[in-house]
Design an enzyme around this catalytic site. Structure first.
Site, PDB file in Angstrom:
ATOM      1  N   GLY A 111     -38.670 -14.516   7.126  1.00  0.00           N
ATOM      2  CA  GLY A 111     -38.352 -14.705   8.532  1.00  0.00           C
ATOM      3  C   GLY A 111     -37.878 -13.436   9.203  1.00  0.00           C
ATOM      4  O   GLY A 111     -37.955 -12.331   8.651  1.00  0.00           O
ATOM      5  N   ASN A 112     -37.389 -13.635  10.406  1.00  0.00           N
ATOM      6  CA  ASN A 112     -37.040 -12.526  11.273  1.00  0.00           C
ATOM      7  C   ASN A 112     -36.009 -13.038  12.273  1.00  0.00           C
ATOM      8  O   ASN A 112     -36.050 -14.196  12.657  1.00  0.00           O
ATOM      9  CB  ASN A 112     -38.325 -12.059  11.980  1.00  0.00           C
ATOM     10  CG  ASN A 112     -38.058 -11.095  13.120  1.00  0.00           C
ATOM     11  OD1 ASN A 112     -38.199 -11.443  14.285  1.00  0.00           O
ATOM     12  ND2 ASN A 112     -37.664  -9.889  12.810  1.00  0.00           N
ATOM     13  N   SER A 162     -41.031 -10.589  15.132  1.00  0.00           N
ATOM     14  CA  SER A 162     -41.006 -10.523  16.603  1.00  0.00           C
ATOM     15  C   SER A 162     -41.194  -9.091  17.080  1.00  0.00           C
ATOM     16  O   SER A 162     -40.823  -8.145  16.387  1.00  0.00           O
ATOM     17  CB  SER A 162     -39.675 -11.058  17.127  1.00  0.00           C
ATOM     18  OG  SER A 162     -38.620 -10.220  16.685  1.00  0.00           O
ATOM     19  N   HIS A 163     -41.772  -8.960  18.252  1.00  0.00           N
ATOM     20  CA  HIS A 163     -41.836  -7.662  18.923  1.00  0.00           C
ATOM     21  C   HIS A 163     -41.589  -7.898  20.410  1.00  0.00           C
ATOM     22  O   HIS A 163     -42.414  -7.571  21.258  1.00  0.00           O
ATOM     23  CB  HIS A 163     -43.187  -6.980  18.669  1.00  0.00           C
ATOM     24  CG  HIS A 163     -43.031  -5.587  18.126  1.00  0.00           C
ATOM     25  ND1 HIS A 163     -43.801  -4.526  18.514  1.00  0.00           N
ATOM     26  CD2 HIS A 163     -42.158  -5.074  17.234  1.00  0.00           C
ATOM     27  CE1 HIS A 163     -43.428  -3.428  17.874  1.00  0.00           C
ATOM     28  NE2 HIS A 163     -42.430  -3.742  17.084  1.00  0.00           N
ATOM     29  N   ASN A 164     -40.406  -8.470  20.693  1.00  0.00           N
ATOM     30  CA  ASN A 164     -40.119  -8.965  22.034  1.00  0.00           C
ATOM     31  C   ASN A 164     -39.789  -7.870  23.037  1.00  0.00           C
ATOM     32  O   ASN A 164     -40.436  -7.752  24.080  1.00  0.00           O
ATOM     33  CB  ASN A 164     -38.956  -9.962  21.971  1.00  0.00           C
ATOM     34  CG  ASN A 164     -39.260 -11.124  21.048  1.00  0.00           C
ATOM     35  OD1 ASN A 164     -40.410 -11.472  20.849  1.00  0.00           O
ATOM     36  ND2 ASN A 164     -38.231 -11.721  20.478  1.00  0.00           N
ATOM     37  N   ASP A 185     -39.356 -18.320   9.536  1.00  0.00           N
ATOM     38  CA  ASP A 185     -38.761 -18.609  10.842  1.00  0.00           C
ATOM     39  C   ASP A 185     -38.517 -17.338  11.647  1.00  0.00           C
ATOM     40  O   ASP A 185     -38.013 -16.347  11.140  1.00  0.00           O
ATOM     41  CB  ASP A 185     -37.470 -19.430  10.701  1.00  0.00           C
ATOM     42  CG  ASP A 185     -36.441 -18.755   9.818  1.00  0.00           C
ATOM     43  OD1 ASP A 185     -36.680 -17.619   9.396  1.00  0.00           O
ATOM     44  OD2 ASP A 185     -35.390 -19.356   9.553  1.00  0.00           O
ATOM     45  N   HIS A 217     -31.044  -5.709  13.986  1.00  0.00           N
ATOM     46  CA  HIS A 217     -32.457  -5.805  13.605  1.00  0.00           C
ATOM     47  C   HIS A 217     -32.658  -5.494  12.127  1.00  0.00           C
ATOM     48  O   HIS A 217     -33.495  -6.097  11.468  1.00  0.00           O
ATOM     49  CB  HIS A 217     -33.281  -4.843  14.478  1.00  0.00           C
ATOM     50  CG  HIS A 217     -34.733  -5.156  14.514  1.00  0.00           C
ATOM     51  ND1 HIS A 217     -35.226  -6.284  15.125  1.00  0.00           N
ATOM     52  CD2 HIS A 217     -35.815  -4.499  14.021  1.00  0.00           C
ATOM     53  CE1 HIS A 217     -36.544  -6.306  15.005  1.00  0.00           C
ATOM     54  NE2 HIS A 217     -36.931  -5.246  14.339  1.00  0.00           N
TER      55      HIS A 217
END
EC number: 6.3.5.3
Length: 739
Positions: free
Chosen positions: A538-539, A98-100, A501, A53
């Protein structure tokens, strides 16, 4: 309270470092870098900073493929957000995040803090956030838990965005079984900035103080970055302590105070960065490393909201609404006074040093002392083994799926009731999309549009990705995701500028998954080069697997475009009866990966739809020219559900109808061939439009009608459907499924 942290010997012998996320070889590398065994705090620092991460250690080789430069780029990857030039000394900052994992465990707070984090990334650049978008993936809406996840995630996004006063103007949602235990919550923030105000996340200038501002530090979110870098299991639901809790009202104060500093005190501000993933250790070590400096932090001075916090906990906490500033010596009181006006604490917690070391002091003792670059820059990089999945060749050789089309209108209605296609009004009406009063095109059209105050310009923005195509062929699917995003921008009257992205994939340790990542990056890169939309931020979110079951490859494309003149703004809905309807692009029998295949076969397989990027670019440029010349009344990209769904959607808003004769068989009404646009033109502009499109595959289909009936004809075959009936199904599907 005594500190019962494990000793260096226990960490090594009991392999405690493995529980923290380090492999045996990584632990040995840390020992080699330090020339000794790391203590508990140091082991923690390396474990989060070397997580996927934070370090992108598994994805760096792939990320290097992306084109990141262009004359429009003011800031590329490497800072809080990317920035593109829109002229007049203005730029647009944007990024997707994202925070999945947190959103599966604690959907409301997981989604809310995802929104908060991406907003901080944008305003840390010096930009004022003007819009939010999101890209969401859930399982089918056939279980109470799936409905709960959707409701809570949407409520979390709305609760944070509405409270802070930033409109949520667009997004996309897809429903597929692979997301049942792996929901994806990707948030995108767009901000406006004067080019002179662009900030860097850096801590330089020996002796300059480092200041902590915002909320106090608690124990929430410790190891959140590591949590986001491992595969999920059912037991993972117990990891609620790794999910942070957000306060949008605190964030609003922080936003205004930080922009105040940037705007009016830029002469004393050296650098600014959000405390996001891996909290204080990440922001502070990155700021020092980028500046080629060292840092000394005094943990006793960190504002704490819980008793007896250890340095380890303070450094790794992911408590929300916190920023780190580096300011020039002698100006601390000035900064403190400014933050005090907003009711916020601003505290000196350390200073810049010249030794490139990251030194942590607590109760007068050095509790960590490591090279700053080792943390922030020198994580090991892995090029994972890559292997084509057996399914890929099988899909390439598979006989093409032919849909059952005995009842065309019945299929039409079924498709409009599928939640991926159905109206998302029930979702977006929970968002305040008009706050700030600059939203020119609200959710529900191809792209959202926000006006740029004081100019005749506007910003078009969208998020896109059809992950089913990527499951069939990640390279083609990756290119289609970029092309569709650009299509949506162009249909709205904008020139595509750049992308951010959000790369959501499964476990990269599996060679088949790493192959998906590589191929998707190849497709994205090819499309970005052809369409001149560099990747500026992006991430990466890997390990989206639960109990061994992973998601479809889902690289979410967030794209921003420039509408040069407000008069160019175009929406998807037909405007007036009598307007002439055109189809740009060729329709083929392409159903693999389509909504229709999923509906009729209960699965997807076969070859992904073809995409010719040269043709795509040509059609986009022609359509944009037609829009800019004032020839186009409405414009709509053909996506999920193909021509049939696009035609129906174009009639819904004004309650109009259409009478068209199509150049393809009616069983291709729902084909998902690429590079197609549905356009309506006023009769007086028809000749000029036709002349512009003269040599291309552009078909005059018919006209918009006053009555609420859609008539579609091909040679002797004809189908008729009532607009009102189709719209009722389309609008009612999601509210009904969520009951």
């Amino acid at each position: 309270m005594p500190n019962m942290e494990p000793t260096t010997k226990e960490i090594k012998e009991q392999k405690i470092y493995q529980e923290m996320g380090l492999t045996d070889s990584e632990y040995e590398l840390v020992c080699s870098i330090l020339g000794r065994e790391p203590n508990y705090t140091e082991t923690g620092l390396f474990s989060v900073m070397w997580s996927e991460h934070c370090s992108y250690k598994n994805s760096k080789p792939v990320l290097r493929k992306f084109p990141t430069e262009g004359k429009q780029v003011l800031q590329g990857p490497g800072e809080g957000a990317g920035i593109v030039d829109i002229g007049d000394g203005l730029g647009v900052a944007f990024k997707v995040e994202s925070h999945n994992h947190p959103s599966y465990v604690e959907p409301y707070q997981g989604a809310a803090t995802g929104v908060g984090g991406i907003i901080r990334d944008v305003f840390s650049m010096g930009a004022r956030p003007i819009a939010m978008l999101n890209s969401l993936r859930f399982g089918e809406l056939d279980t109470p838990h799936a409905k709960y996840l959707v409701s809570e995630v949407v409520a979390g996004i709305a609760g944070y965005g509405n409270s802070i006063g930033i409109p949520t103007v667009g997004g996309e949602i897809q429903f597929d079984p692979c997301y049942t235990k792996n929901p994806l919550v990707n948030a995108m923030c767009v901000g406006l900035i004067e080019a002179k105000d662009i900030q860097k996340g850096q801590a330089k200038g020996i002796g300059n103080p480092v200041m902590y501002v915002g909320a106090k530090t608690g124990r929430d979110g410790i190891h959140g970055a590591t949590f986001a870098s491992v595969e999920f299991s059912e037991e993972g639901e117990q990891q609620r302590s790794a999910v942070q809790v957000g306060d949008p009202f605190m964030e609003k104060l922080l936003l205004e105070a930080c922009l105040d500093v940037i705007r009016d005190h830029s002469d004393i501000l050296v650098g600014i960065q959000d405390m996001g993933a891996a909290g204080l250790v990440s922001s502070s070590s990155e700021m020092a490393s980028k500046a080629g400096a060292g840092l000394e932090l005094i943990m006793d001075d960190v504002p704490q909201r819980e008793l007896h916090m250890t340095p380890y906990e303070m450094l790794l906490s992911e408590s929300q609404e916190r920023m780190l500033l580096c300011v020039k010596k002698g100006h601390v009181e000035e900064i403190q006074a400014l933050f005090e006006r907003y009711g916020l604490e601003a505290v000196v917690i350390g200073q810049v040093t010249d030794d490139k070391m990251y030194k942590i002091i607590h109760h007068g003792e050095v509790v960590a002392n490591v090279p700053v670059d080792a943390l922030a820059e020198d994580a090991p990089v892995y090029h994972k083994p890559s292997k084509e999945p057996t399914r890929y060749q099988a899909f390439q050789e598979e006989e093409a799926f032919v849909p059952a089309m005995d009842d065309v209108v019945g299929v039409w209605k079924e498709l409009l009731a599928q939640p991926t296609i159905a109206s998302k009004r029930h979702i977006y009406e929970q968002y305040d999309y008009q706050v700030r009063t600059d939203t020119a095109v609200v959710p529900g059209s191809d792209a959202a549009i926000v006006r740029v105050r004081g100019t005749e310009k506007a910003i078009a923005m969208t998020t896109d990705c059809n992950s089913r195509y990527l499951y069939l062929d990640p390279e083609v699917g990756g290119a289609i995701a970029v092309a569709e995003a650009a299509r949506n921008i162009v249909c709205s009257g904008g020139k595509p500028l750049a992308i951010t992205d959000g790369l959501n994939f499964g476990n990269p340790e599996k060679p088949e998954i790493f192959w998906e990542i590589e191929k998707a990056a190849d497709g994205i890169s090819a499309a970005c080069l052809e369409l001149d939309t560099p990747v500026i931020s992006g991430n990466v979110s890997l390990y989206n697997e639960t109990d061994g079951t992973g998601i479809y490859p889902t690289p979410v494309i967030g794209m921003v475009g420039l509408v040069e003149d407000l008069a160019h703004i175009t929406t998807q809905d037909f405007k007036n009866s009598g307007d002439v309807i055109f189809l740009i692009g060729e329709t083929k029998a392409e159903y693999s990966g389509s909504e229709l295949q999923k509906l009729q076969q209960g699965k997807i397989s076969g070859r992904a739809p073809e995409l010719d990027l040269v043709t795509e670019k040509k059609y986009q440029q022609l359509l944009l020219t037609a829009i800019q010349e004032g020839l186009v009344a409405s414009s709509h990209d053909l996506a999920e559900g193909g021509f049939g769904v696009a035609l129906a959607e174009a009639t819904f808003k004004a309650g109009l109808g259409a009478e068209v004769e199509v150049p393809f068989a009616l069983n291709q009404l729902f084909s998902e061939s690429q590079s197609r646009f549905l356009v309506s033109v006023k009769p007086e502009n028809e000749a000029a439009f036709a002349q512009l499109m003269e040599l291309e595959k552009v078909y005059r289909l018919g006209v918009v009608t006053e009555d609420d009936t859609i008539r579609v004809k091909h040679k002797e075959d004809q189908v008729t459907a009532k607009t009102t009936e189709l719209r009722s199904i389309w609008e009612g599907a999601i509210p009904c499924l969520l009951k």
